[in-house]
Write a protein that holds these residues in place. Sequence first.
Motif, PDB file in Angstrom:
ATOM      1  N   HIS A  23       0.852  -1.187   0.000  1.00 26.50           N
ATOM      2  CA  HIS A  23       0.000   0.000   0.000  1.00 26.50           C
ATOM      3  C   HIS A  23       0.886   1.234   0.000  1.00 26.50           C
ATOM      4  O   HIS A  23       2.052   1.170   0.346  1.00 26.50           O
ATOM      5  CB  HIS A  23      -0.888   0.020   1.251  1.00 26.50           C
ATOM      6  CG  HIS A  23      -1.759  -1.187   1.351  1.00 26.50           C
ATOM      7  ND1 HIS A  23      -2.961  -1.285   0.715  1.00 26.50           N
ATOM      8  CD2 HIS A  23      -1.590  -2.365   1.983  1.00 26.50           C
ATOM      9  CE1 HIS A  23      -3.499  -2.457   0.959  1.00 26.50           C
ATOM     10  NE2 HIS A  23      -2.680  -3.134   1.728  1.00 26.50           N
ATOM     11  N   ALA A  60       1.243   5.060   1.664  1.00 25.43           N
ATOM     12  CA  ALA A  60       0.764   5.954   2.712  1.00 25.43           C
ATOM     13  C   ALA A  60       0.515   7.325   2.114  1.00 25.43           C
ATOM     14  O   ALA A  60       0.830   7.586   0.955  1.00 25.43           O
ATOM     15  CB  ALA A  60       1.778   6.027   3.842  1.00 25.43           C
ATOM     16  N   SER A 105      -4.524   2.364   9.098  1.00 25.69           N
ATOM     17  CA  SER A 105      -5.312   2.671   7.921  1.00 25.69           C
ATOM     18  C   SER A 105      -6.676   1.999   8.041  1.00 25.69           C
ATOM     19  O   SER A 105      -6.758   0.770   8.158  1.00 25.69           O
ATOM     20  CB  SER A 105      -4.593   2.159   6.664  1.00 25.69           C
ATOM     21  OG  SER A 105      -5.389   2.340   5.522  1.00 25.69           O
ATOM     22  N   ASP A 165     -10.921   2.412   6.624  1.00 25.33           N
ATOM     23  CA  ASP A 165     -11.913   3.067   5.775  1.00 25.33           C
ATOM     24  C   ASP A 165     -13.177   3.263   6.596  1.00 25.33           C
ATOM     25  O   ASP A 165     -14.215   2.650   6.338  1.00 25.33           O
ATOM     26  CB  ASP A 165     -12.174   2.206   4.545  1.00 25.33           C
ATOM     27  CG  ASP A 165     -13.002   2.928   3.500  1.00 25.33           C
ATOM     28  OD1 ASP A 165     -13.160   4.163   3.625  1.00 25.33           O
ATOM     29  OD2 ASP A 165     -13.482   2.261   2.582  1.00 25.33           O
TER      30      ASP A 165
END
Length: 87
Positions: free
Chosen positions: A7, A9, A44, A46
């Motif tokens: 991923h 950042a 992280s 959502d």
Amino acid sequence: MVAGASHEAADDAPTVPVAVVGSRVAAELAAGMLRTNGVPAVVSADDAGGQQPPLAAGGVRVLVAPVDEALARHILAAADAGDDIPS
């Protein structure tokens, strides 16, 4: 946990997930443990900045730099096993 995923950042530094947990609180605790042991970590999720926890149904990720992945996994595994955290 997610193996092999990568991923980016917010600052575009590459990161890898070392844990996927069920809540932001659990992720923040894991990230805090890593930071305390010298491993920079970010959370992280959502979940609208913590305002909508149900949105994070897929889990909340703890991310570290690829170079720190092995040490981070070792620290988290030691904590899960109730062992002393390596210094």
